[in-house]
Design a protein around this motif. Sequence first.
Motif, PDB file in Angstrom:
ATOM      1  N   GLY A 108      16.847 -14.166 118.290  1.00 36.97           N
ATOM      2  CA  GLY A 108      15.544 -14.823 118.288  1.00 36.97           C
ATOM      3  C   GLY A 108      15.671 -16.329 118.179  1.00 36.97           C
ATOM      4  N   ALA A 109      16.619 -16.789 117.384  1.00 37.82           N
ATOM      5  CA  ALA A 109      16.828 -18.236 117.228  1.00 37.82           C
ATOM      6  C   ALA A 109      17.305 -18.869 118.527  1.00 37.82           C
ATOM      7  N   VAL A 110      18.150 -18.153 119.256  1.00 41.10           N
ATOM      8  CA  VAL A 110      18.688 -18.677 120.516  1.00 41.10           C
ATOM      9  C   VAL A 110      17.653 -18.618 121.636  1.00 41.10           C
ATOM     10  N   THR A 111      16.881 -17.546 121.685  1.00 39.39           N
ATOM     11  CA  THR A 111      15.969 -17.343 122.816  1.00 39.39           C
ATOM     12  C   THR A 111      14.547 -17.825 122.580  1.00 39.39           C
ATOM     13  N   SER A 112      14.168 -18.036 121.313  1.00 39.51           N
ATOM     14  CA  SER A 112      12.784 -18.380 121.032  1.00 39.51           C
ATOM     15  C   SER A 112      12.674 -19.647 120.193  1.00 39.51           C
ATOM     16  N   GLN A 113      12.823 -19.496 118.884  1.00 34.67           N
ATOM     17  CA  GLN A 113      12.681 -20.625 117.961  1.00 34.67           C
ATOM     18  C   GLN A 113      13.834 -20.611 116.971  1.00 34.67           C
ATOM     19  N   PRO A 114      14.553 -21.723 116.832  1.00 37.65           N
ATOM     20  CA  PRO A 114      15.683 -21.763 115.898  1.00 37.65           C
ATOM     21  C   PRO A 114      15.321 -21.393 114.466  1.00 37.65           C
ATOM     22  N   LYS A 115      14.087 -21.682 114.053  1.00 43.19           N
ATOM     23  CA  LYS A 115      13.704 -21.384 112.667  1.00 43.19           C
ATOM     24  C   LYS A 115      13.690 -19.890 112.364  1.00 43.19           C
ATOM     25  N   ILE A 116      13.703 -19.065 113.395  1.00 42.93           N
ATOM     26  CA  ILE A 116      13.730 -17.609 113.200  1.00 42.93           C
ATOM     27  C   ILE A 116      14.979 -17.189 112.438  1.00 42.93           C
ATOM     28  N   LEU A 117      16.075 -17.895 112.649  1.00 43.22           N
ATOM     29  CA  LEU A 117      17.315 -17.532 111.966  1.00 43.22           C
ATOM     30  C   LEU A 117      17.124 -17.510 110.456  1.00 43.22           C
ATOM     31  N   LEU A 118      16.471 -18.527 109.919  1.00 44.35           N
ATOM     32  CA  LEU A 118      16.245 -18.555 108.471  1.00 44.35           C
ATOM     33  C   LEU A 118      15.027 -17.736 108.058  1.00 44.35           C
ATOM     34  N   MET A 119      13.992 -17.747 108.875  1.00 48.19           N
ATOM     35  CA  MET A 119      12.777 -17.013 108.504  1.00 48.19           C
ATOM     36  C   MET A 119      13.035 -15.511 108.458  1.00 48.19           C
ATOM     37  N   GLN A 120      13.665 -14.987 109.498  1.00 46.31           N
ATOM     38  CA  GLN A 120      13.902 -13.547 109.576  1.00 46.31           C
ATOM     39  C   GLN A 120      15.281 -13.168 109.049  1.00 46.31           C
ATOM     40  N   GLY A 121      16.221 -14.088 109.128  1.00 48.48           N
ATOM     41  CA  GLY A 121      17.583 -13.753 108.750  1.00 48.48           C
ATOM     42  C   GLY A 121      18.027 -14.245 107.386  1.00 48.48           C
ATOM     43  N   GLY A 122      17.256 -15.120 106.760  1.00 45.38           N
ATOM     44  CA  GLY A 122      17.666 -15.706 105.482  1.00 45.38           C
ATOM     45  C   GLY A 122      17.915 -14.692 104.382  1.00 45.38           C
ATOM     46  N   LEU A 123      16.916 -13.880 104.097  1.00 48.07           N
ATOM     47  CA  LEU A 123      17.074 -12.854 103.050  1.00 48.07           C
ATOM     48  C   LEU A 123      18.161 -11.828 103.398  1.00 48.07           C
ATOM     49  N   PRO A 124      18.224 -11.348 104.637  1.00 48.54           N
ATOM     50  CA  PRO A 124      19.308 -10.421 104.971  1.00 48.54           C
ATOM     51  C   PRO A 124      20.698 -11.041 104.815  1.00 48.54           C
ATOM     52  N   ILE A 125      20.835 -12.334 105.120  1.00 41.97           N
ATOM     53  CA  ILE A 125      22.126 -13.002 104.926  1.00 41.97           C
ATOM     54  C   ILE A 125      22.496 -12.992 103.448  1.00 41.97           C
TER      55      ILE A 125
ATOM     56  N   SER B 202      -5.485 -11.237 114.138  1.00 42.53           N
ATOM     57  CA  SER B 202      -5.900 -12.149 113.074  1.00 42.53           C
ATOM     58  C   SER B 202      -5.388 -13.573 113.306  1.00 42.53           C
ATOM     59  N   ASN B 203      -6.033 -14.509 112.643  1.00 44.51           N
ATOM     60  CA  ASN B 203      -5.591 -15.907 112.708  1.00 44.51           C
ATOM     61  C   ASN B 203      -4.200 -16.061 112.114  1.00 44.51           C
ATOM     62  N   LYS B 204      -3.912 -15.324 111.042  1.00 42.16           N
ATOM     63  CA  LYS B 204      -2.599 -15.397 110.404  1.00 42.16           C
ATOM     64  C   LYS B 204      -1.505 -14.958 111.366  1.00 42.16           C
ATOM     65  N   THR B 205      -1.744 -13.889 112.111  1.00 44.75           N
ATOM     66  CA  THR B 205      -0.766 -13.416 113.089  1.00 44.75           C
ATOM     67  C   THR B 205      -0.542 -14.476 114.160  1.00 44.75           C
ATOM     68  N   ARG B 206      -1.624 -15.069 114.625  1.00 48.78           N
ATOM     69  CA  ARG B 206      -1.516 -16.115 115.646  1.00 48.78           C
ATOM     70  C   ARG B 206      -0.685 -17.283 115.123  1.00 48.78           C
ATOM     71  N   LYS B 207      -0.919 -17.656 113.883  1.00 50.21           N
ATOM     72  CA  LYS B 207      -0.197 -18.785 113.291  1.00 50.21           C
ATOM     73  C   LYS B 207       1.288 -18.448 113.075  1.00 50.21           C
ATOM     74  N   VAL B 208       1.558 -17.278 112.499  1.00 51.85           N
ATOM     75  CA  VAL B 208       2.939 -16.894 112.196  1.00 51.85           C
ATOM     76  C   VAL B 208       3.777 -16.806 113.464  1.00 51.85           C
ATOM     77  N   PHE B 209       3.212 -16.227 114.513  1.00 51.70           N
ATOM     78  CA  PHE B 209       3.974 -16.020 115.737  1.00 51.70           C
ATOM     79  C   PHE B 209       3.739 -17.105 116.786  1.00 51.70           C
ATOM     80  N   ASN B 210       2.957 -18.104 116.416  1.00 54.01           N
ATOM     81  CA  ASN B 210       2.733 -19.263 117.278  1.00 54.01           C
ATOM     82  C   ASN B 210       2.270 -18.855 118.684  1.00 54.01           C
TER      83      ASN B 210
END
Length: 119
Positions: A93-110, A29-37
């Motif tokens: 993921g933030a170190v190896t891919s995109q720094p924003k992953i830390l907050l996107m994927q890790g924000g709620l778990p933190i 889907s287009n959404k998947t393409r956008k979310v995962f760049n």
Amino acid sequence: MSIVSIVLASLVAVEFFYIFYLESIATKSNKTRKVFNINKDDQANETVVTLFKNQGIYNGLLGVLILIAVFYLHNIVVTGLLMGYIILVAVYGAVTSQPKILLMQGGLPILTLISLFFK
């Protein structure tokens, strides 16, 4: 476990079910393409699709494990371990891919992990 922790952990599970949906069901889907760049060519590559679907299963099962820890086991330690795992993966993921992953994927778990320290 406090109601705040239960709500936050449930939101983390929902987030991972959404990631599962994007990676395993709406893979092209287009959404998947956008979310995962990712670009259309990569998204059309069957090897990439297979890898996405495989990763999606991991994310979906992680959501299931969170719900089991919270609603069946009622276990703060297991819930905390799962949040710690997710945070570590987000850091990687933030170190190896995109720094924003830390907050996107890790924000709620933190936030969930912090809430587990309060009753």
